[in-house]
Scaffold this motif. Structure first.
Motif, PDB file in Angstrom:
ATOM      1  N   LYS A   1      83.016  19.277 -12.380  1.00  0.00           N
ATOM      2  CA  LYS A   1      81.613  18.879 -12.479  1.00  0.00           C
ATOM      3  C   LYS A   1      80.884  19.745 -13.511  1.00  0.00           C
ATOM      4  O   LYS A   1      81.128  20.942 -13.615  1.00  0.00           O
ATOM      5  CB  LYS A   1      80.918  19.013 -11.128  1.00  0.00           C
ATOM      6  N   SER A   2      79.989  19.104 -14.253  1.00  0.00           N
ATOM      7  CA  SER A   2      79.180  19.824 -15.238  1.00  0.00           C
ATOM      8  C   SER A   2      77.960  20.429 -14.555  1.00  0.00           C
ATOM      9  O   SER A   2      77.367  19.828 -13.661  1.00  0.00           O
ATOM     10  CB  SER A   2      78.720  18.869 -16.343  1.00  0.00           C
ATOM     11  N   LYS A   3      77.596  21.633 -14.975  1.00  0.00           N
ATOM     12  CA  LYS A   3      76.403  22.279 -14.427  1.00  0.00           C
ATOM     13  C   LYS A   3      75.171  21.752 -15.141  1.00  0.00           C
ATOM     14  O   LYS A   3      75.109  21.751 -16.367  1.00  0.00           O
ATOM     15  CB  LYS A   3      76.498  23.790 -14.597  1.00  0.00           C
ATOM     16  N   VAL A   4      74.210  21.279 -14.371  1.00  0.00           N
ATOM     17  CA  VAL A   4      72.957  20.756 -14.925  1.00  0.00           C
ATOM     18  C   VAL A   4      71.915  21.852 -14.889  1.00  0.00           C
ATOM     19  O   VAL A   4      71.607  22.399 -13.825  1.00  0.00           O
ATOM     20  CB  VAL A   4      72.469  19.523 -14.132  1.00  0.00           C
ATOM     21  N   GLN A   5      71.378  22.196 -16.057  1.00  0.00           N
ATOM     22  CA  GLN A   5      70.359  23.243 -16.146  1.00  0.00           C
ATOM     23  C   GLN A   5      69.035  22.730 -15.586  1.00  0.00           C
ATOM     24  O   GLN A   5      68.497  21.730 -16.053  1.00  0.00           O
ATOM     25  CB  GLN A   5      70.173  23.663 -17.609  1.00  0.00           C
ATOM     26  N   GLN A   6      68.543  23.395 -14.564  1.00  0.00           N
ATOM     27  CA  GLN A   6      67.280  22.995 -13.950  1.00  0.00           C
ATOM     28  C   GLN A   6      66.109  23.613 -14.710  1.00  0.00           C
ATOM     29  O   GLN A   6      66.120  24.802 -15.032  1.00  0.00           O
ATOM     30  CB  GLN A   6      67.232  23.447 -12.487  1.00  0.00           C
ATOM     31  N   LYS A   7      65.102  22.806 -14.999  1.00  0.00           N
ATOM     32  CA  LYS A   7      63.914  23.328 -15.671  1.00  0.00           C
ATOM     33  C   LYS A   7      63.094  24.167 -14.694  1.00  0.00           C
ATOM     34  O   LYS A   7      62.923  23.798 -13.543  1.00  0.00           O
ATOM     35  CB  LYS A   7      63.043  22.180 -16.197  1.00  0.00           C
ATOM     36  N   THR A   8      62.607  25.275 -15.185  1.00  0.00           N
ATOM     37  CA  THR A   8      61.768  26.134 -14.349  1.00  0.00           C
ATOM     38  C   THR A   8      60.295  26.043 -14.754  1.00  0.00           C
ATOM     39  O   THR A   8      59.484  26.840 -14.333  1.00  0.00           O
ATOM     40  CB  THR A   8      62.234  27.601 -14.465  1.00  0.00           C
ATOM     41  N   PHE A   9      59.987  25.069 -15.618  1.00  0.00           N
ATOM     42  CA  PHE A   9      58.605  24.915 -16.043  1.00  0.00           C
ATOM     43  C   PHE A   9      58.333  23.440 -16.325  1.00  0.00           C
ATOM     44  O   PHE A   9      59.245  22.635 -16.455  1.00  0.00           O
ATOM     45  CB  PHE A   9      58.336  25.738 -17.310  1.00  0.00           C
ATOM     46  N   CYS A  10      57.052  23.115 -16.400  1.00  0.00           N
ATOM     47  CA  CYS A  10      56.645  21.745 -16.712  1.00  0.00           C
ATOM     48  C   CYS A  10      56.229  21.688 -18.173  1.00  0.00           C
ATOM     49  O   CYS A  10      55.330  22.415 -18.594  1.00  0.00           O
ATOM     50  CB  CYS A  10      55.481  21.331 -15.809  1.00  0.00           C
TER      51      CYS A  10
ATOM     52  N   ASN B   1      55.367  18.789 -19.853  1.00  0.00           N
ATOM     53  CA  ASN B   1      54.650  17.575 -20.244  1.00  0.00           C
ATOM     54  C   ASN B   1      53.247  17.495 -19.623  1.00  0.00           C
ATOM     55  O   ASN B   1      52.690  16.418 -19.485  1.00  0.00           O
ATOM     56  CB  ASN B   1      55.467  16.328 -19.868  1.00  0.00           C
ATOM     57  N   ALA B   2      52.693  18.645 -19.212  1.00  0.00           N
ATOM     58  CA  ALA B   2      51.343  18.660 -18.628  1.00  0.00           C
ATOM     59  C   ALA B   2      50.305  18.814 -19.735  1.00  0.00           C
ATOM     60  O   ALA B   2      50.546  19.463 -20.748  1.00  0.00           O
ATOM     61  CB  ALA B   2      51.223  19.815 -17.631  1.00  0.00           C
ATOM     62  N   ILE B   3      49.154  18.190 -19.524  1.00  0.00           N
ATOM     63  CA  ILE B   3      48.077  18.338 -20.511  1.00  0.00           C
ATOM     64  C   ILE B   3      47.424  19.697 -20.318  1.00  0.00           C
ATOM     65  O   ILE B   3      47.416  20.256 -19.217  1.00  0.00           O
ATOM     66  CB  ILE B   3      47.033  17.207 -20.378  1.00  0.00           C
ATOM     67  N   ASN B   4      46.854  20.226 -21.401  1.00  0.00           N
ATOM     68  CA  ASN B   4      46.182  21.525 -21.298  1.00  0.00           C
ATOM     69  C   ASN B   4      44.715  21.311 -20.901  1.00  0.00           C
ATOM     70  O   ASN B   4      44.255  20.171 -20.747  1.00  0.00           O
ATOM     71  CB  ASN B   4      46.292  22.316 -22.608  1.00  0.00           C
ATOM     72  N   GLU B   5      43.988  22.402 -20.742  1.00  0.00           N
ATOM     73  CA  GLU B   5      42.600  22.320 -20.263  1.00  0.00           C
ATOM     74  C   GLU B   5      41.714  21.550 -21.240  1.00  0.00           C
ATOM     75  O   GLU B   5      40.839  20.773 -20.820  1.00  0.00           O
ATOM     76  CB  GLU B   5      42.044  23.721 -20.039  1.00  0.00           C
ATOM     77  N   GLN B   6      41.920  21.759 -22.534  1.00  0.00           N
ATOM     78  CA  GLN B   6      41.108  21.059 -23.532  1.00  0.00           C
ATOM     79  C   GLN B   6      41.330  19.548 -23.448  1.00  0.00           C
ATOM     80  O   GLN B   6      40.365  18.758 -23.496  1.00  0.00           O
ATOM     81  CB  GLN B   6      41.465  21.561 -24.935  1.00  0.00           C
TER      82      GLN B   6
END
Length: 202
Positions: free
Chosen positions: A135-144, A146-151
Motif C-alpha cells: 500500500k502507498s502512504k498518503v500524505q495527510q494535509k495538516t493545513f487548509c 483553499n480558505a479565503i483570507n480576511e480581506q
C-alpha cells in the motif's frame, strides 16, 4: 473450458469407483480411453479462470453488489479490472509485479491504493492468492490551503450587503461561528426563539 471440466468430472467418477474396489477387483478393471483425449492438468484448468477471456465484468459486479458495496465502489473496481486486462491477458505474479511497478510511476498514492483494492476484491472473487501489494502512504494535509483570507471575506460581506441579503446572512453566520454548511442547513426557526443552538459534531 467446458470440455476440460467434463473430463475432470469423469476422472473423479472413476477415482470414486476405484476407491470402492478391493485389490482383487482392481486387477480386473480395464478402462477404455478414447483416442486423441488430451491429458488434463487440473492446476492448469484452474488457472484458466485468471485470464482475460474468462473475465466477466457483470459477474464481478454482481459479486461486489452481493458484498453490499456502493455503486461508486463497484464501478471503480470494475474499471480497475478493465484497465488491467487491457494491458495483460492473465492474473499471474509476474504480470502483477510488472503492473504494480508501472502504475506506481503513473498514479498518485491515493489512486494507486484504490486500484490495488479493486484487484484485491477480484482476487477474492476468483480465489486467487499468492501476491501481496504494498500500500502507498498518503500524505495527510495538516493545513487548509483553499480558505479565503480576511480581506476576501470582507469584500464578500460588502458585496452581499448590496446584492443579496441571504448571502450576507449566511456568510456572517459561517464567518462568525465556524459552523459547517451541512450543519447550517439543519438549523430551524425554533432555534431563534432559544437564541442559541448546540452543534454537537463540532
Amino acid at each position: 473450458m467446458n470440455k476440460y471440466l467434463e473430463i475432470i468430472r469423469k476422472q473423479q467418477e472413476l477415482i470414486n469407483l476405484l476407491l470402492t474396489l478391493d485389490d482383487t477387483e482392481l486387477k480386473s478393471v480395464s478402462v477404455d480411453v478414447p483416442e486423441n483425449v488430451p491429458m488434463v492438468d487440473i492446476e492448469d484448468v484452474s488457472k484458466q479462470k485468471y485470464t482475460r477471456d474468462n473475465y466477466s465484468e457483470q459477474e464481478f459486479k454482481n459479486y461486489l453488489e452481493s458484498k453490499g458495496m456502493s455503486q461508486n465502489s463497484i464501478n471503480s473496481y470494475a474499471q480497475t479490472l478493465k484497465l488491467y486486462f487491457r494491458d495483460f491477458d492473465s492474473i499471474t505474479n509476474e504480470n502483477l509485479a510488472e503492473w504494480e511497478a508501472e502504475k506506481r510511476k503513473k498514479y498518485s498514492p491515493k489512486t494507486m491504493n484504490l486500484r490495488i483494492v479493486g484487484l484485491q476484491r477480484y482476487f477474492e472473487f476468483i480465489g486467487f492468492s499468492g501476491y501481496e501489494f504494498k500500500k502507498s502512504k498518503v500524505q495527510q494535509k495538516t493545513f487548509c490551503d483553499n480558505a479565503i483570507n480576511e480581506q476576501q471575506y470582507n469584500q464578500l460581506i460588502e458585496w452581499a450587503k448590496v446584492n443579496s441579503s441571504q448571502v450576507y446572512k449566511i456568510a456572517k453566520i459561517i464567518g462568525s461561528t465556524g459552523v459547517r454548511v451541512s450543519e447550517l442547513i439543519r438549523l430551524k426557526t425554533a432555534n431563534l426563539d432559544k437564541g442559541y443552538v448546540d452543534i454537537t459534531s463540532k
